[in-house]
Design a protein around this motif. Structure first.
Motif, PDB file in Angstrom:
ATOM      1  N   SER A  62      24.061  82.393 -25.940  1.00 30.03           N
ATOM      2  CA  SER A  62      25.591  81.457 -26.708  1.00 30.03           C
ATOM      3  C   SER A  62      24.162  81.768 -28.041  1.00 30.03           C
ATOM      4  CB  SER A  62      25.444  80.512 -25.570  1.00 30.03           C
ATOM      5  OG  SER A  62      25.325  79.584 -26.978  1.00 30.03           O
ATOM      6  N   ASP A  63      24.391  80.946 -28.794  1.00 31.59           N
ATOM      7  CA  ASP A  63      24.155  81.237 -30.291  1.00 31.59           C
ATOM      8  C   ASP A  63      23.382  82.131 -30.536  1.00 31.59           C
ATOM      9  OD1 ASP A  63      24.870  78.048 -31.302  1.00 31.59           O
ATOM     10  OD2 ASP A  63      25.022  78.483 -29.084  1.00 31.59           O
ATOM     11  N   GLY A  71      31.721  80.121 -32.591  1.00 30.82           N
ATOM     12  CA  GLY A  71      31.029  78.842 -33.261  1.00 30.82           C
ATOM     13  C   GLY A  71      30.974  78.896 -34.640  1.00 30.82           C
ATOM     14  N   ASN A  72      30.749  78.255 -34.623  1.00 30.27           N
ATOM     15  CA  ASN A  72      30.993  77.389 -36.159  1.00 30.27           C
ATOM     16  C   ASN A  72      30.317  78.452 -36.518  1.00 30.27           C
ATOM     17  OD1 ASN A  72      28.701  75.376 -34.777  1.00 30.27           O
ATOM     18  ND2 ASN A  72      27.963  75.365 -36.336  1.00 30.27           N
ATOM     19  N   HIS A  73      28.685  78.729 -36.936  1.00 28.53           N
ATOM     20  CA  HIS A  73      28.820  79.899 -37.642  1.00 28.53           C
ATOM     21  C   HIS A  73      29.103  81.839 -38.098  1.00 28.53           C
ATOM     22  CE1 HIS A  73      24.780  77.652 -38.913  1.00 28.53           C
ATOM     23  NE2 HIS A  73      25.098  77.062 -37.810  1.00 28.53           N
ATOM     24  N   HIS A 103      26.006  75.936 -28.428  1.00 28.49           N
ATOM     25  CA  HIS A 103      26.091  74.490 -29.447  1.00 28.49           C
ATOM     26  C   HIS A 103      25.292  73.672 -29.397  1.00 28.49           C
ATOM     27  CE1 HIS A 103      27.508  73.018 -32.914  1.00 28.49           C
ATOM     28  NE2 HIS A 103      27.349  71.719 -32.564  1.00 28.49           N
ATOM     29  N   LEU A 104      24.194  73.350 -28.535  1.00 28.26           N
ATOM     30  CA  LEU A 104      23.267  72.862 -28.203  1.00 28.26           C
ATOM     31  C   LEU A 104      21.496  73.517 -28.648  1.00 28.26           C
ATOM     32  CD1 LEU A 104      24.099  69.629 -26.041  1.00 28.26           C
ATOM     33  CD2 LEU A 104      23.815  69.658 -28.343  1.00 28.26           C
ATOM     34  N   HIS A 105      21.858  74.664 -28.283  1.00 31.86           N
ATOM     35  CA  HIS A 105      21.002  75.683 -28.108  1.00 31.86           C
ATOM     36  C   HIS A 105      19.400  74.606 -27.460  1.00 31.86           C
ATOM     37  CE1 HIS A 105      20.911  77.808 -31.826  1.00 31.86           C
ATOM     38  NE2 HIS A 105      21.736  76.882 -31.636  1.00 31.86           N
ATOM     39  N   PRO A 150      21.217  78.439 -22.877  1.00 29.92           N
ATOM     40  CA  PRO A 150      20.880  77.943 -23.635  1.00 29.92           C
ATOM     41  C   PRO A 150      20.603  79.055 -25.450  1.00 29.92           C
ATOM     42  CG  PRO A 150      19.769  79.285 -22.095  1.00 29.92           C
ATOM     43  CD  PRO A 150      20.675  78.250 -21.844  1.00 29.92           C
ATOM     44  N   ALA A 151      20.669  79.024 -25.896  1.00 28.59           N
ATOM     45  CA  ALA A 151      20.333  80.323 -27.314  1.00 28.59           C
ATOM     46  C   ALA A 151      19.588  81.095 -27.102  1.00 28.59           C
ATOM     47  CB  ALA A 151      20.126  79.330 -28.835  1.00 28.59           C
ATOM     48  N   THR A 152      20.163  82.670 -27.436  1.00 28.26           N
ATOM     49  CA  THR A 152      19.114  83.289 -27.570  1.00 28.26           C
ATOM     50  C   THR A 152      18.128  83.684 -28.316  1.00 28.26           C
ATOM     51  OG1 THR A 152      20.479  84.992 -28.636  1.00 28.26           O
ATOM     52  CG2 THR A 152      21.068  84.710 -25.992  1.00 28.26           C
TER      53      THR A 152
END
Length: 327
Positions: free
Chosen positions: A31-32, A102-104, A227-229, A245-247
């Protein structure tokens, strides 16, 4: 090849009673990544985004997964150069990819360039237009676009599920055997997961309550969100949410999910060594409100308090404690 029981894969993050597919199924959740070849610094550690995503690809291949699930914010801001780099990195992936935007990743009014729509993102990285149902092993993945709501969210980073997609979810979740909802925005508020969190830098999922009602009526549904990271999990009304988690940011990691007839185990898999983890923590602690919220979460010891959930029933059939059941 490593297996989910090897200590070097990472700590057990959660042991869940569901899903319980007859066919053993292994997923690696990413994610992210916020991938960029030009940006540097910030709490998202942009100058490491390419190496972290490459580490995720290598890890997924090492673990022999049935699919890689990407929970959105693949790119820094949806520019074509970022997507071109993503294509290059993901070309080395051996496992099938199932992705949601995602939103980005989607167009915003303030862009001075043309970002791909969610539908175009789905054609490039998903398995078709959103929403869609993907059967991976014994799991039914219900993949949603919460980033654009059918093109309506061009003015905000908030999330929403369109009325048509919500109706599709209501019909589909009742007819599949082992539903796993895949979306970028979180179903539950950060406070439901971790307690205090800087609301000013959290972009809400506008109709999360309506989505939860649909899933709670079905019961026994696992949702995967980003989204939350930060890695966290909570449950309410027969719905369990696991947030990956975010990468890119602290703690740069992915999730290994093993599901089978006895339940589901989720492991936290680091994508950086000690120095990389330290750098990501320092940048989060000195970052914006969101980054500081993630660092504060770690400071309270919640990252080391694992497993965060354990829903197993022991060998003699004794039920798990009330506090650990799906509520």
């Amino acid at each position: 090849m490593r297996t989910a029981t090897d200590h070097d894969v990472g700590p057990v993050f959660a042991r869940l009673s569901r899903p319980r597919p007859e066919a053993p199924t292994r997923l690696f959740v990413v994610s992210d990544p916020h991938l960029s070849s030009t940006e540097s610094g910030t709490w998202k550690v942009y100058h490491r985004t390419e190496s972290r995503l490459r580490a995720a690809v290598d890890t997924a291949d090492d673990l022999g997964v049935d699919a890689v699930i990407l929970l959105g914010d693949l790119t820094c801001d949806g520019r074509e150069a970022e997507y071109a780099l993503a294509d290059e990195v993901l070309a080395d992936l051996s496992a099938p990819l199932v992705a949601v935007p995602g939103n980005h990743d989607v167009p915003k009014r303030w862009d001075d360039y043309v970002a791909p729509t969610a539908a175009e993102f789905g054609e490039r990285y998903g398995l078709g237009p959103y929403p869609f149902h993907a059967r991976v092993g014994g799991l039914d993945l219900l993949c949603l676009d919460t980033a654009s709501a059918g093109g309506r969210l061009t003015h905000t980073h908030e999330g929403e599920l369109s009325a048509a997609a919500l109706d599709w979810l209501r019909r589909t979740v009742t007819r599949v055997d082992t539903p796993v909802v895949v979306a970028h925005h979180t179903l539950f508020h950060p406070r439901d997961h971790v307690g205090p969190f800087p609301d000013g830098d959290f972009y809400q999922f506008r109709n999360a309550r309506a989505v939860h009602e649909v899933l709670a009526e079905r019961g026994g549904v696992l949702t995967l969100s980003g989204h939350l990271h930060l890695p966290t999990t909570t449950a309410r009304g027969g719905v369990r949410e696991v947030v990956a988690p975010a990468t890119c940011s602290f703690p740069p990691s992915g999730l290994l999910i093993d599901s089978g007839p006895t339940g589901t185990t989720v492991r936290l898999v680091p994508l950086a060594g000690r120095q990389g983890m330290a750098e990501a923590y320092v940048r989060a602690d000195a970052g914006n409100a969101h980054g500081q919220g993630v660092a504060a979460y770690a400071d309270r010891g919640l990252l080391s308090d694992v497993p965060q959930a354990d829903e197993r029933v022991d060998a003699v059939g004794a039920d798990v404690p009330e506090a650990l059941r799906w509520r």
